[in-house]
Design an enzyme around this catalytic site. Structure first.
Site, PDB file in Angstrom:
ATOM      1  N   THR A 189      -0.364   5.051   1.722  1.00  9.73           N
ATOM      2  CA  THR A 189      -1.386   4.485   2.592  1.00  9.73           C
ATOM      3  C   THR A 189      -2.473   3.936   1.674  1.00  9.73           C
ATOM      4  OG1 THR A 189      -2.625   6.566   2.722  1.00  9.73           O
ATOM      5  CG2 THR A 189      -0.954   6.209   4.414  1.00  9.73           C
ATOM      6  N   GLY A 207       1.334  -6.208   4.749  1.00  8.53           N
ATOM      7  CA  GLY A 207       0.960  -5.241   3.713  1.00  8.53           C
ATOM      8  C   GLY A 207       2.182  -4.581   3.107  1.00  8.53           C
ATOM      9  N   ASP A 208       1.971  -3.433   2.503  1.00  6.77           N
ATOM     10  CA  ASP A 208       3.078  -2.712   1.861  1.00  6.77           C
ATOM     11  C   ASP A 208       3.912  -1.911   2.852  1.00  6.77           C
ATOM     12  OD1 ASP A 208       0.851  -1.042   2.327  1.00  6.77           O
ATOM     13  OD2 ASP A 208       1.510   0.404   0.812  1.00  6.77           O
ATOM     14  N   GLY A 228      -2.473  -2.082   0.423  1.00  9.05           N
ATOM     15  CA  GLY A 228      -1.066  -2.452   0.299  1.00  9.05           C
ATOM     16  C   GLY A 228      -0.790  -3.447  -0.805  1.00  9.05           C
ATOM     17  N   THR A 243      -3.517   4.075   8.162  1.00 10.77           N
ATOM     18  CA  THR A 243      -2.046   3.928   8.071  1.00 10.77           C
ATOM     19  C   THR A 243      -1.454   5.327   8.127  1.00 10.77           C
ATOM     20  OG1 THR A 243      -2.136   1.943   6.682  1.00 10.77           O
ATOM     21  CG2 THR A 243      -0.079   3.173   6.588  1.00 10.77           C
ATOM     22  N   ARG A 249      -0.755 -11.796   7.583  1.00 12.57           N
ATOM     23  CA  ARG A 249      -0.737 -10.988   6.345  1.00 12.57           C
ATOM     24  C   ARG A 249       0.202  -9.792   6.524  1.00 12.57           C
ATOM     25  NH1 ARG A 249      -2.112  -5.306   5.307  1.00 12.57           N
ATOM     26  NH2 ARG A 249      -2.610  -5.125   3.105  1.00 12.57           N
TER      27      ARG A 249
HETATM   28  N1  GLY Z   1      -1.142   0.233   3.423  1.00 10.78           N
HETATM   29  C1  GLY Z   1      -1.381  -0.489   4.588  1.00 10.78           C
HETATM   30  C2  GLY Z   1      -1.685  -1.904   4.386  1.00 10.78           C
HETATM   31  O1  GLY Z   1      -2.122  -2.296   3.326  1.00 10.78           O
HETATM   32  O2  GLY Z   1      -1.498  -2.665   5.316  1.00 10.78           O
END
Ligand code: GLY
Length: 364
Positions: A259, A238-239, A262, A208, A236
């Site tokens: 990174t 993520g953050d 997430g 990331t 899905r």
């Molecule tokens: N931090 C990236 C994810 O979890 O997708």
């Protein structure tokens, strides 16, 4: 509110501002000098360099941040972001990204977007041309189509081979036969060496890019882009595209992002928390450490803990203040393969990598 309480809060805010200003006058490390600064994950060395170059030309901080991140999104060798990213369970590359612009306090994001290697550019258009903040899946794709983005194949041959190898090894009870170990494709082997997997059924993810930037006037922007967890369940999110988790920018205080895993970040709204801690006077590095401690404290499921009760995953935060102070912290000092946790930073002194602070030592 009583006068006394109001006075107390005002003097606490003034003290925090004074602490920030005093630190800002000190020289590096940790920044605080005059001139633009960009900070990112360690895969963003060229990205921060580019961002600062553009800031020195007087460009808007978000434009500079996105231009930097686009370099990594376009790079097929970075298998955690954009083109060449590791696909989901079905072998499809789905990208998440967000952007946040300090001066206008606006943000845009896309999640599970397919077929566009620069999701940050689509996120910027969400911010600039819609009443919304986040578009996902087919809606994000239709929005990209409407804005003239071509439908590109983001799955490189290397990523396809890695996915196929994972799929073939996933279960002993399905109809896929495990390939003979002595016939391992060199590209798959290189991938395994990089990420240090020993069990393909429990893949470890990494990567990331987050980039935060501040210009010489103190205007800020943040930007995060990813292909997400390797072999994630389709859809899905993520953050990275979640404002307040993967990225948060407040033009009066600073910008932060992350990174790593997430799911752990979403549960503490880490980007927002880091900025709020900076608002209270914490140095960016200390704010990042505190967010990670919060994550360690709230990680309670046994499956997510190692034998010593520590988080069994990697996660890193990056933060930058309005005055140009910067810092980053990682849950561990090194990756499972022994690679030191570092981040990239650029300012008028040039672009470089520096060590992250950390909460735990990998080998202890
Ligand atoms: N931090 C990236 C994810 O979890 O997708």
């Amino acid at each position: 509110m009583s006068i006394t309480r109001r006075k107390l809060l005002a003097s606490a805010a003034a003290a925090a501002a004074l602490a920030r200003a005093a630190r800002a006058q000190k020289a590096a490390p940790g920044g605080g000098g005059s001139g633009p600064v960009a900070i990112s994950s360690s895969n963003g060395l060229r990205a921060v360099e580019r961002a600062v170059q553009l800031l020195q030309e007087g460009r808007d901080p978000l434009e500079a941040a996105i231009a930097g991140v686009n370099i990594v999104e376009d790079d097929p060798n970075d298998m955690t972001v954009g083109y060449g990213g590791v696909p989901n369970y079905d072998g499809v590359v789905q990208l998440d990204a967000c952007v946040m612009h300090g001066p206008t306090a606006r943000a845009g994001a896309v999640a599970s977007l397919e077929g566009v290697k620069n999701p940050t550019r689509v996120a910027k258009l969400v911010m600039e041309t819609t009443d919304h903040v986040l578009l996902v899946g087919p809606g994000a794709r239709a929005f990209a189509d409407a804005n003239g983005f071509a439908r590109e194949n983001l799955l490189t041959e290397k990523a396809r081979k890695v996915w196929l190898y994972w799929r073939q090894n996933l279960s002993a009870t399905d109809k896929w036969l495990e390939p003979p170990p002595d016939k391992l494709d060199p590209e798959v082997k290189a991938f395994i060496d990089q990420f240090g997997w020993d069990d393909f059924r429990k893949p470890r993810s990494g990567g990331t890019i987050h980039l935060s930037a501040v210009d010489a006037r103190g205007d800020l922007a943040g930007c995060t882009s990813t292909s997400g967890l390797f072999f994630k369940i389709p859809g899905r999110v993520g953050d990275s595209p979640i404002i307040g988790a993967g990225c948060f920018t407040d033009n009066e205080v600073g910008s932060a992002g992350s990174t790593g895993r997430g799911e752990a970040n979403i549960l503490v709204s880490g980007g927002h928390l880091a900025v709020e801690l900076m608002r209270q006077g914490r140095h960016p590095k200390d704010a990042c450490v505190e967010v990670l401690r919060r994550i360690a404290h709230t990680t309670r499921e046994k499956r997510l803990l190692d034998a010593q009760g520590r988080p069994a995953f990697g996660i890193t935060f990056y933060a930058l203040s309005k005055s140009g102070e910067y810092g980053a912290a990682s849950m561990y000092d090194a990756s499972p393969t022994g690679k030191r946790a570092q981040f990239a930073v650029a300012d008028p002194r040039g672009a470089r990598k520096e060590d992250c602070a950390h909460v735990f030592q990998r080998r202890s």
